[in-house]
Design a protein around this motif. Structure first.
Motif, PDB file in Angstrom:
ATOM      1  N   GLY A  94      35.117  33.542  40.938  1.00 31.39           N
ATOM      2  CA  GLY A  94      35.655  34.412  39.560  1.00 31.39           C
ATOM      3  C   GLY A  94      34.592  34.318  38.627  1.00 31.39           C
ATOM      4  N   VAL A  95      33.810  33.472  39.082  1.00 40.79           N
ATOM      5  CA  VAL A  95      32.931  33.329  37.066  1.00 40.79           C
ATOM      6  C   VAL A  95      31.717  34.218  38.369  1.00 40.79           C
ATOM      7  CG1 VAL A  95      31.515  31.934  35.874  1.00 40.79           C
ATOM      8  CG2 VAL A  95      33.570  30.833  36.425  1.00 40.79           C
ATOM      9  N   GLY A  96      30.955  33.912  38.823  1.00 41.60           N
ATOM     10  CA  GLY A  96      29.865  34.729  39.021  1.00 41.60           C
ATOM     11  C   GLY A  96      30.072  35.767  39.095  1.00 41.60           C
ATOM     12  N   ILE A  97      31.225  36.863  39.742  1.00 32.30           N
ATOM     13  CA  ILE A  97      30.582  38.134  39.992  1.00 32.30           C
ATOM     14  C   ILE A  97      30.581  38.607  38.644  1.00 32.30           C
ATOM     15  CG2 ILE A  97      31.716  40.115  41.207  1.00 32.30           C
ATOM     16  CD1 ILE A  97      30.554  38.567  43.071  1.00 32.30           C
ATOM     17  N   PRO A  98      31.677  38.473  37.910  1.00 37.62           N
ATOM     18  CA  PRO A  98      32.052  39.341  36.315  1.00 37.62           C
ATOM     19  C   PRO A  98      30.235  39.198  35.798  1.00 37.62           C
ATOM     20  CG  PRO A  98      33.730  37.945  37.136  1.00 37.62           C
ATOM     21  CD  PRO A  98      32.463  37.137  37.924  1.00 37.62           C
ATOM     22  N   PHE A  99      29.861  37.665  35.920  1.00 37.90           N
ATOM     23  CA  PHE A  99      28.198  37.024  35.410  1.00 37.90           C
ATOM     24  C   PHE A  99      27.196  38.726  35.619  1.00 37.90           C
ATOM     25  CE2 PHE A  99      24.236  34.840  35.193  1.00 37.90           C
ATOM     26  CZ  PHE A  99      24.158  35.068  33.742  1.00 37.90           C
ATOM     27  N   LEU A 100      27.890  38.816  37.542  1.00 38.35           N
ATOM     28  CA  LEU A 100      26.550  39.805  37.416  1.00 38.35           C
ATOM     29  C   LEU A 100      27.389  41.187  36.597  1.00 38.35           C
ATOM     30  CD1 LEU A 100      26.391  38.767  41.746  1.00 38.35           C
ATOM     31  CD2 LEU A 100      24.494  38.364  39.607  1.00 38.35           C
ATOM     32  N   MET A 101      28.406  41.201  36.559  1.00 35.33           N
ATOM     33  CA  MET A 101      28.906  42.528  35.760  1.00 35.33           C
ATOM     34  C   MET A 101      28.482  42.811  35.030  1.00 35.33           C
ATOM     35  SD  MET A 101      32.594  42.662  36.899  1.00 35.33           S
ATOM     36  CE  MET A 101      33.476  44.215  37.003  1.00 35.33           C
ATOM     37  N   PHE A 102      27.512  41.320  33.909  1.00 32.45           N
ATOM     38  CA  PHE A 102      28.167  41.432  32.756  1.00 32.45           C
ATOM     39  C   PHE A 102      25.779  41.625  33.111  1.00 32.45           C
ATOM     40  CE2 PHE A 102      31.451  38.914  31.597  1.00 32.45           C
ATOM     41  CZ  PHE A 102      32.442  39.639  32.403  1.00 32.45           C
ATOM     42  N   THR A 103      24.963  40.571  33.743  1.00 36.11           N
ATOM     43  CA  THR A 103      24.196  40.842  33.095  1.00 36.11           C
ATOM     44  C   THR A 103      23.258  41.971  34.175  1.00 36.11           C
ATOM     45  OG1 THR A 103      24.071  39.341  35.078  1.00 36.11           O
ATOM     46  CG2 THR A 103      24.210  38.472  33.156  1.00 36.11           C
ATOM     47  N   ARG A 104      23.692  42.165  35.604  1.00 36.72           N
ATOM     48  CA  ARG A 104      22.498  43.092  36.241  1.00 36.72           C
ATOM     49  C   ARG A 104      22.774  44.482  36.965  1.00 36.72           C
ATOM     50  NH1 ARG A 104      21.204  40.100  42.178  1.00 36.72           N
ATOM     51  NH2 ARG A 104      20.126  38.751  40.402  1.00 36.72           N
ATOM     52  N   GLN A 105      24.328  44.778  37.453  1.00 40.57           N
ATOM     53  CA  GLN A 105      25.430  45.708  37.935  1.00 40.57           C
ATOM     54  C   GLN A 105      25.274  46.741  36.273  1.00 40.57           C
ATOM     55  OE1 GLN A 105      28.726  44.528  39.391  1.00 40.57           O
ATOM     56  NE2 GLN A 105      27.701  42.833  40.893  1.00 40.57           N
ATOM     57  N   ALA A 106      25.515  47.877  36.905  1.00 46.54           N
ATOM     58  CA  ALA A 106      26.045  49.455  36.146  1.00 46.54           C
ATOM     59  C   ALA A 106      27.647  49.567  36.402  1.00 46.54           C
ATOM     60  CB  ALA A 106      25.003  50.319  36.912  1.00 46.54           C
ATOM     61  N   HIS A 107      28.106  49.654  35.250  1.00 41.67           N
ATOM     62  CA  HIS A 107      29.387  49.834  35.421  1.00 41.67           C
ATOM     63  C   HIS A 107      30.284  50.932  34.251  1.00 41.67           C
ATOM     64  CE1 HIS A 107      30.956  46.721  38.033  1.00 41.67           C
ATOM     65  NE2 HIS A 107      30.005  46.128  38.112  1.00 41.67           N
ATOM     66  N   SER A 108      31.167  51.797  34.134  1.00 39.33           N
ATOM     67  CA  SER A 108      31.260  52.291  33.135  1.00 39.33           C
ATOM     68  C   SER A 108      32.596  52.351  33.203  1.00 39.33           C
ATOM     69  CB  SER A 108      30.736  54.267  33.516  1.00 39.33           C
ATOM     70  OG  SER A 108      30.597  54.433  34.428  1.00 39.33           O
ATOM     71  N   ILE A 109      33.890  52.983  32.172  1.00 41.72           N
ATOM     72  CA  ILE A 109      34.848  52.621  32.197  1.00 41.72           C
ATOM     73  C   ILE A 109      35.782  54.293  32.903  1.00 41.72           C
ATOM     74  CG2 ILE A 109      35.300  54.142  30.140  1.00 41.72           C
ATOM     75  CD1 ILE A 109      37.572  51.471  30.675  1.00 41.72           C
ATOM     76  N   ASP A 110      34.941  55.136  33.073  1.00 39.98           N
ATOM     77  CA  ASP A 110      35.735  56.643  34.477  1.00 39.98           C
ATOM     78  C   ASP A 110      35.207  55.941  35.848  1.00 39.98           C
ATOM     79  OD1 ASP A 110      32.101  56.508  33.445  1.00 39.98           O
ATOM     80  OD2 ASP A 110      32.929  58.107  34.456  1.00 39.98           O
ATOM     81  N   GLN A 111      34.555  55.115  35.943  1.00 37.89           N
ATOM     82  CA  GLN A 111      34.492  54.718  37.103  1.00 37.89           C
ATOM     83  C   GLN A 111      34.937  53.438  37.966  1.00 37.89           C
ATOM     84  OE1 GLN A 111      32.857  56.528  39.732  1.00 37.89           O
ATOM     85  NE2 GLN A 111      32.980  58.457  37.515  1.00 37.89           N
ATOM     86  N   MET A 112      35.767  53.027  36.623  1.00 44.87           N
ATOM     87  CA  MET A 112      36.365  51.508  36.831  1.00 44.87           C
ATOM     88  C   MET A 112      37.549  51.785  37.354  1.00 44.87           C
ATOM     89  SD  MET A 112      38.711  49.281  34.520  1.00 44.87           S
ATOM     90  CE  MET A 112      39.567  47.738  34.742  1.00 44.87           C
ATOM     91  N   THR A 113      37.752  50.711  38.827  1.00 39.92           N
ATOM     92  CA  THR A 113      39.111  50.908  39.839  1.00 39.92           C
ATOM     93  C   THR A 113      39.976  49.240  39.546  1.00 39.92           C
ATOM     94  OG1 THR A 113      37.548  50.495  41.724  1.00 39.92           O
ATOM     95  CG2 THR A 113      37.607  52.584  41.633  1.00 39.92           C
ATOM     96  N   ALA A 114      40.435  49.385  40.845  1.00 40.09           N
ATOM     97  CA  ALA A 114      41.130  48.095  41.007  1.00 40.09           C
ATOM     98  C   ALA A 114      40.618  47.040  41.096  1.00 40.09           C
ATOM     99  CB  ALA A 114      42.729  48.282  41.154  1.00 40.09           C
ATOM    100  N   VAL A 115      39.937  46.941  41.999  1.00 33.84           N
ATOM    101  CA  VAL A 115      38.577  46.639  42.650  1.00 33.84           C
ATOM    102  C   VAL A 115      37.749  45.701  41.770  1.00 33.84           C
ATOM    103  CG1 VAL A 115      38.117  48.229  44.492  1.00 33.84           C
ATOM    104  CG2 VAL A 115      36.306  48.010  43.274  1.00 33.84           C
ATOM    105  N   TRP A 116      37.637  45.212  40.359  1.00 35.13           N
ATOM    106  CA  TRP A 116      37.849  44.603  38.827  1.00 35.13           C
ATOM    107  C   TRP A 116      38.266  43.166  39.705  1.00 35.13           C
ATOM    108  CZ3 TRP A 116      35.893  45.820  33.407  1.00 35.13           C
ATOM    109  CH2 TRP A 116      34.920  47.269  34.063  1.00 35.13           C
ATOM    110  N   LEU A 117      39.906  43.956  39.722  1.00 39.75           N
ATOM    111  CA  LEU A 117      40.543  42.059  40.024  1.00 39.75           C
ATOM    112  C   LEU A 117      39.551  41.067  41.895  1.00 39.75           C
ATOM    113  CD1 LEU A 117      43.993  44.120  40.454  1.00 39.75           C
ATOM    114  CD2 LEU A 117      43.069  42.367  37.786  1.00 39.75           C
TER     115      LEU A 117
END
Length: 385
Positions: free
Chosen positions: A144-167
């Motif tokens: 719950g903390v580690g994966i969002p931290f990786l999203m903020f610091t390492r991974q590449a994301h964009s709003i148009d590519q977002m899906t419910a797997v973020w949950l």
């Protein structure tokens, strides 16, 4: 032309070598455990109405345990044999989310112990179940903390590519919370009961607000950029997971709160309020879940026009609907309303039919080897650690 090593009638015919099963193994497979386990729980709730299904439900629970052991061994083997490739998962914007399915799969199986294991094996395994639950809590918090931290610091994301797997990494704590509510009354020590109950409430709060924040962004994403690619068709159902689990968790925790708080000399009104809030919150979340489920049905029908390619993401149809079904049946028991009971029974039948379809396709795809695909191995799609 070089002849293929394996024919279509042999296992793993789509793989260059059987060891690719390990090399290409990803946490997505633990969604199979979640789906199998939640169907077992749903069928068990129907045992008073359909007594013959209890043995089937127990068999599914045992199948889920076998799946969890097998998948854990395969995934551990990947880390041992292909460490450099396995660690690339932390840089992948989609596959990394499925790490959350590991603790959720374990929690689902732990919940089944009270229905299937306790009558046969008694209280002897309760300390083991408690230890595994605390392990599950640790993994859920880390996801719950580690994966969002990786999203903020390492991974590449964009709003148009977002899906419910973020949950997925966030909801793991919520599932552990519901599991803790089932564990607490089986502990002999009142202090241990209170510790598990309070921890479960914290886990619920650790997960649900964040999940709802993600759902808010997801609604905006779909309004602006429309539906995701057909490969992510099942993700529209994932939102039903935190909603259904949130309702179920509040019902389970509230049901045992009066006894646990009273045994620890806490003001009786605290337990009574927790029980009442649990029912009201569950009803409210059930209504929200109804809206999302109907929307997910319409979205799925839209996808069916052009065809939905099968992949392990199809298990996203099963677990979210399963926890919503459990919450529906539990509401019928608490409120003594036949409406929720009948709706719950219908949902159990739908859940069983969907599981049969997805499980059959999964077995066929696993036999051919075509489901063993790790996007993290692709350098173009994954950042090297």
């Amino acid at each position: 032309m070089q002849r293929p090593v394996f024919t279509a009638t042999r296992p793993f015919s789509q793989l260059q070598h059987p060891r690719e099963v390990i090399r290409q193994f990803t946490p997505n497979w633990f969604a199979v455990v979640m789906g199998t386990g939640v169907l077992a729980l749903a069928l068990s709730l129907m045992s008073p109405t359909w007594p013959a299904v209890h043995a089937l439900a127990r068999g599914l629970w045992l199948l889920g345990m076998a799946q969890f052991v097998l998948f854990s061994a395969l995934y551990l083997a990947r880390w041992v044999l292909f460490f450099d490739e396995a660690r690339r998962i932390f840089g992948h914007s989609t596959v990394s989310m499925f790490i959350g399915t590991i603790p959720m799969g374990l929690a689902t199986l732990l919940n089944g112990y009270w229905l299937f294991g306790l009558p046969q094996w008694g209280d002897g395994a309760v300390p083991l179940v408690e230890a595994l639950w605390w392990l599950d809590v640790g993994m859920a918090l880390l996801c719950g903390v580690g994966i969002p931290f990786l999203m903020f610091t390492r991974q590449a994301h964009s709003i148009d590519q977002m899906t419910a797997v973020w949950l997925l990494p966030v909801v793991a704590a919520e599932v552990a919370a519901a599991s803790g509510g089932l564990l607490a009354p089986h502990l002999a020590d009142p202090a241990a009961q209170l510790r598990v109950l309070v921890t479960s409430y914290v886990l619920w709060a650790f997960s649900v607000p964040v999940a709802f924040a993600i759902l808010t962004i997801l609604l905006l994403r779909m309004a602006l950029h429309k539906l995701p690619h057909e490969n992510m068709a099942a993700s529209s159902w994932l939102a039903l997971g935190p909603i259904g689990t949130g309702a179920l968790g509040m019902l389970v925790l509230g049901a045992h709160a009066p006894q646990v708080f009273a045994a620890n000399a806490v003001l009786p009104v605290v337990g009574q309020v927790a029980q009442g809030l649990g029912v009201i919150a569950a009803i409210s979340l059930w209504g929200f879940g109804l809206w999302w489920m109907l929307l997910a049905v319409l979205i799925t029908l839209r996808y069916l026009r052009s065809g939905i390619p099968f992949n392990l993401g199809w298990w996203g149809f099963i677990f979210p609907l399963g926890v919503y079904t459990l919450a529906t049946v539990r509401l019928g028991e608490v409120l003594h309303m036949s409406f929720f009971t009948v709706v719950g029974q219908v949902l159990v039948v739908v859940l069983a039919l969907m599981w049969l379809m997805v499980f059959g396709k999964t077995v066929r795809g696993a036999w051919r080897g075509e489901l063993f695909v790790s996007p993290c191995i692709s350098v173009a799609k994954c950042q090297r650690s």
